[in-house]
Design a protein around this motif. Structure first.
Motif, PDB file in Angstrom:
ATOM      1  N   MET A 191       0.837  -1.205   0.000  1.00  0.00           N
ATOM      2  CA  MET A 191       0.000   0.000   0.000  1.00  0.00           C
ATOM      3  C   MET A 191       0.867   1.248   0.000  1.00  0.00           C
ATOM      4  SD  MET A 191      -3.536  -0.220   0.404  1.00  0.00           S
ATOM      5  CE  MET A 191      -4.304   0.524   1.845  1.00  0.00           C
ATOM      6  N   SER A 192       1.667   1.383   1.077  1.00  0.00           N
ATOM      7  CA  SER A 192       2.489   2.586   1.164  1.00  0.00           C
ATOM      8  C   SER A 192       3.881   2.326   0.587  1.00  0.00           C
ATOM      9  CB  SER A 192       2.602   3.041   2.609  1.00  0.00           C
ATOM     10  OG  SER A 192       3.131   1.975   3.374  1.00  0.00           O
ATOM     11  N   GLU A 193       3.924   1.612  -0.513  1.00  0.00           N
ATOM     12  CA  GLU A 193       5.193   1.289  -1.138  1.00  0.00           C
ATOM     13  C   GLU A 193       5.844   2.550  -1.715  1.00  0.00           C
ATOM     14  OE1 GLU A 193       6.256  -1.551  -4.612  1.00  0.00           O
ATOM     15  OE2 GLU A 193       5.068  -2.677  -3.141  1.00  0.00           O
ATOM     16  N   ILE A 194       7.141   2.669  -1.499  1.00  0.00           N
ATOM     17  CA  ILE A 194       7.831   3.862  -1.983  1.00  0.00           C
ATOM     18  C   ILE A 194       8.204   3.691  -3.450  1.00  0.00           C
ATOM     19  CG2 ILE A 194       9.939   5.240  -1.737  1.00  0.00           C
ATOM     20  CD1 ILE A 194       9.844   4.490   1.274  1.00  0.00           C
ATOM     21  N   LYS A 195       7.899   4.710  -4.237  1.00  0.00           N
ATOM     22  CA  LYS A 195       8.209   4.632  -5.659  1.00  0.00           C
ATOM     23  C   LYS A 195       9.621   5.179  -5.897  1.00  0.00           C
ATOM     24  CE  LYS A 195       6.388   5.799 -10.236  1.00  0.00           C
ATOM     25  NZ  LYS A 195       7.337   4.858 -10.839  1.00  0.00           N
ATOM     26  N   ASN A 196      10.381   4.440  -6.693  1.00  0.00           N
ATOM     27  CA  ASN A 196      11.723   4.897  -7.053  1.00  0.00           C
ATOM     28  C   ASN A 196      11.724   5.461  -8.469  1.00  0.00           C
ATOM     29  OD1 ASN A 196      12.984   4.175  -4.671  1.00  0.00           O
ATOM     30  ND2 ASN A 196      13.314   2.073  -5.354  1.00  0.00           N
ATOM     31  N   PHE A 197      12.333   6.600  -8.635  1.00  0.00           N
ATOM     32  CA  PHE A 197      12.423   7.241  -9.952  1.00  0.00           C
ATOM     33  C   PHE A 197      13.865   7.234 -10.431  1.00  0.00           C
ATOM     34  CE2 PHE A 197       8.602   8.944  -8.159  1.00  0.00           C
ATOM     35  CZ  PHE A 197       7.740   9.158  -9.226  1.00  0.00           C
ATOM     36  N   THR A 198      14.081   6.781 -11.646  1.00  0.00           N
ATOM     37  CA  THR A 198      15.399   6.908 -12.260  1.00  0.00           C
ATOM     38  C   THR A 198      15.411   8.255 -12.992  1.00  0.00           C
ATOM     39  OG1 THR A 198      14.686   5.931 -14.335  1.00  0.00           O
ATOM     40  CG2 THR A 198      15.563   4.419 -12.680  1.00  0.00           C
ATOM     41  N   MET A 199      16.561   8.588 -13.543  1.00  0.00           N
ATOM     42  CA  MET A 199      16.702   9.808 -14.335  1.00  0.00           C
ATOM     43  C   MET A 199      15.671   9.814 -15.485  1.00  0.00           C
ATOM     44  SD  MET A 199      19.135  11.997 -13.775  1.00  0.00           S
ATOM     45  CE  MET A 199      20.524  12.872 -14.433  1.00  0.00           C
ATOM     46  N   ALA A 200      15.514   8.656 -16.128  1.00  0.00           N
ATOM     47  CA  ALA A 200      14.598   8.546 -17.269  1.00  0.00           C
ATOM     48  C   ALA A 200      13.138   8.701 -16.822  1.00  0.00           C
ATOM     49  CB  ALA A 200      14.800   7.205 -17.965  1.00  0.00           C
ATOM     50  N   ASP A 201      12.782   8.120 -15.670  1.00  0.00           N
ATOM     51  CA  ASP A 201      11.418   8.253 -15.137  1.00  0.00           C
ATOM     52  C   ASP A 201      11.098   9.716 -14.870  1.00  0.00           C
ATOM     53  OD1 ASP A 201      11.149   5.497 -15.064  1.00  0.00           O
ATOM     54  OD2 ASP A 201      11.890   5.350 -13.006  1.00  0.00           O
ATOM     55  N   LEU A 202      12.061  10.383 -14.281  1.00  0.00           N
ATOM     56  CA  LEU A 202      11.884  11.787 -13.916  1.00  0.00           C
ATOM     57  C   LEU A 202      11.667  12.644 -15.170  1.00  0.00           C
ATOM     58  CD1 LEU A 202      12.022  13.604 -11.387  1.00  0.00           C
ATOM     59  CD2 LEU A 202      14.449  13.892 -11.834  1.00  0.00           C
ATOM     60  N   ALA A 203      12.430  12.329 -16.189  1.00  0.00           N
ATOM     61  CA  ALA A 203      12.359  13.104 -17.440  1.00  0.00           C
ATOM     62  C   ALA A 203      10.995  13.004 -18.121  1.00  0.00           C
ATOM     63  CB  ALA A 203      13.464  12.639 -18.383  1.00  0.00           C
ATOM     64  N   GLN A 204      10.185  12.001 -17.722  1.00  0.00           N
ATOM     65  CA  GLN A 204       8.831  11.842 -18.272  1.00  0.00           C
ATOM     66  C   GLN A 204       7.888  12.936 -17.777  1.00  0.00           C
ATOM     67  OE1 GLN A 204       7.884   8.998 -20.322  1.00  0.00           O
ATOM     68  NE2 GLN A 204      10.116   8.882 -20.348  1.00  0.00           N
ATOM     69  N   HIS A 205       8.322  13.633 -16.722  1.00  0.00           N
ATOM     70  CA  HIS A 205       7.462  14.643 -16.091  1.00  0.00           C
ATOM     71  C   HIS A 205       8.100  16.018 -16.205  1.00  0.00           C
ATOM     72  CE1 HIS A 205       5.239  11.272 -14.247  1.00  0.00           C
ATOM     73  NE2 HIS A 205       6.448  10.740 -14.132  1.00  0.00           N
ATOM     74  N   SER A 206       8.183  16.517 -17.419  1.00  0.00           N
ATOM     75  CA  SER A 206       8.930  17.759 -17.627  1.00  0.00           C
ATOM     76  C   SER A 206       8.104  18.837 -18.322  1.00  0.00           C
ATOM     77  CB  SER A 206      10.187  17.460 -18.435  1.00  0.00           C
ATOM     78  OG  SER A 206       9.808  16.899 -19.666  1.00  0.00           O
ATOM     79  N   THR A 207       6.774  18.748 -18.192  1.00  0.00           N
ATOM     80  CA  THR A 207       5.937  19.769 -18.821  1.00  0.00           C
ATOM     81  C   THR A 207       5.206  20.583 -17.758  1.00  0.00           C
ATOM     82  OG1 THR A 207       3.986  18.360 -18.949  1.00  0.00           O
ATOM     83  CG2 THR A 207       5.529  18.238 -20.790  1.00  0.00           C
ATOM     84  N   ARG A 208       4.600  21.669 -18.192  1.00  0.00           N
ATOM     85  CA  ARG A 208       3.893  22.554 -17.270  1.00  0.00           C
ATOM     86  C   ARG A 208       2.724  21.829 -16.584  1.00  0.00           C
ATOM     87  NH1 ARG A 208       0.963  26.357 -15.560  1.00  0.00           N
ATOM     88  NH2 ARG A 208       1.770  28.448 -15.238  1.00  0.00           N
ATOM     89  N   ASP A 209       2.113  20.870 -17.288  1.00  0.00           N
ATOM     90  CA  ASP A 209       0.962  20.143 -16.747  1.00  0.00           C
ATOM     91  C   ASP A 209       1.345  18.886 -15.979  1.00  0.00           C
ATOM     92  OD1 ASP A 209      -0.706  21.970 -18.032  1.00  0.00           O
ATOM     93  OD2 ASP A 209      -0.577  20.824 -19.900  1.00  0.00           O
ATOM     94  N   ASP A 210       2.612  18.597 -15.953  1.00  0.00           N
ATOM     95  CA  ASP A 210       3.088  17.381 -15.285  1.00  0.00           C
ATOM     96  C   ASP A 210       4.563  17.602 -14.967  1.00  0.00           C
ATOM     97  OD1 ASP A 210       3.601  14.824 -14.428  1.00  0.00           O
ATOM     98  OD2 ASP A 210       3.565  13.930 -16.430  1.00  0.00           O
ATOM     99  N   LEU A 211       4.793  18.250 -13.825  1.00  0.00           N
ATOM    100  CA  LEU A 211       6.138  18.750 -13.533  1.00  0.00           C
ATOM    101  C   LEU A 211       6.708  18.183 -12.234  1.00  0.00           C
ATOM    102  CD1 LEU A 211       7.097  22.492 -13.995  1.00  0.00           C
ATOM    103  CD2 LEU A 211       8.181  21.056 -12.287  1.00  0.00           C
ATOM    104  N   TYR A 212       7.698  17.291 -12.395  1.00  0.00           N
ATOM    105  CA  TYR A 212       8.376  16.726 -11.233  1.00  0.00           C
ATOM    106  C   TYR A 212       9.782  17.306 -11.130  1.00  0.00           C
ATOM    107  CZ  TYR A 212       4.935  12.885 -10.735  1.00  0.00           C
ATOM    108  OH  TYR A 212       3.805  12.136 -10.542  1.00  0.00           O
ATOM    109  N   LEU A 213      10.254  17.449  -9.893  1.00  0.00           N
ATOM    110  CA  LEU A 213      11.636  17.870  -9.656  1.00  0.00           C
ATOM    111  C   LEU A 213      12.252  16.907  -8.658  1.00  0.00           C
ATOM    112  CD1 LEU A 213      11.458  21.723  -8.867  1.00  0.00           C
ATOM    113  CD2 LEU A 213      11.974  20.657 -11.061  1.00  0.00           C
ATOM    114  N   ALA A 214      13.555  16.655  -8.813  1.00  0.00           N
ATOM    115  CA  ALA A 214      14.279  15.903  -7.783  1.00  0.00           C
ATOM    116  C   ALA A 214      15.082  16.910  -6.972  1.00  0.00           C
ATOM    117  CB  ALA A 214      15.197  14.876  -8.419  1.00  0.00           C
ATOM    118  N   ILE A 215      14.941  16.843  -5.644  1.00  0.00           N
ATOM    119  CA  ILE A 215      15.711  17.721  -4.765  1.00  0.00           C
ATOM    120  C   ILE A 215      16.206  16.889  -3.595  1.00  0.00           C
ATOM    121  CG2 ILE A 215      15.657  19.759  -3.255  1.00  0.00           C
ATOM    122  CD1 ILE A 215      13.396  20.861  -5.062  1.00  0.00           C
TER     123      ILE A 215
END
Ligand code: HEM
Length: 118
Positions: A1-25
């Protein structure tokens, strides 16, 4: 249920638009899509970093603790940078190779100069 999602560089790059914007910090991934209109630093800087590791630019600004607190609400997972380290190594290798080549060239020249002399 509360499984942590891991993002690779490529996964992160899928969310690079104004309507779907992820950042890694700082090794964590944040969904900043709705925050983009609220950011006191404007939307431009967030769009520039969209889908990327924004740790450096975030830290450079010297964001307040309040800003860091806001991040918590946007947390979506962990950032697993699969490119970590890969970037630097070829550069280092190239440099040392260049030096080695230059040095052997130098000694080669010296040897032929000595041979020519005698
Ligand atoms: C989701 C991530 C971010 C959050 C929650 C956030 C939050 C904030 C907050 C609350 C402020 C007001 C000042 C403060 O309290 O520190 C601020 C200012 C600012 N932020 Fe961000 N920020 C984020 C990402 C970024 C990124 C990636 C940049 C890239 C350079 C950036 C650039 C700035 C700048 C330049 C200001 C200063 C605005 C001014 O003083 O005129 N921020 N941010």
């Amino acid at each position: 249920m509360s499984e942590i999602k891991n993002f690779t560089m490529a996964d992160l790059a899928q969310h690079s638009t104004r309507d779907d914007l992820y950042l890694a910090i700082g090794g964590k991934v944040y969904d900043c899509t709705t925050f983009i209109d609220e950011h006191p630093g404007g939307e431009e800087v967030l769009l520039d970093e969209a889908g990327k590791d924004a740790t450096e630019s975030f830290d450079d600004v010297g964001h307040s603790n309040q800003a860091r607190d806001q991040l918590r609400e946007m947390y979506v997972g962990e950032f697993k940078n699969d490119n970590a380290g890969k970037k630097d190594k070829p550069g280092v290798k190239t440099t040392s190779k260049t030096i080695t080549t230059a040095q052997s060239l130098e000694s080669g020249r010296f040897v032929s100069w000595v041979k020519a002399f005698f």
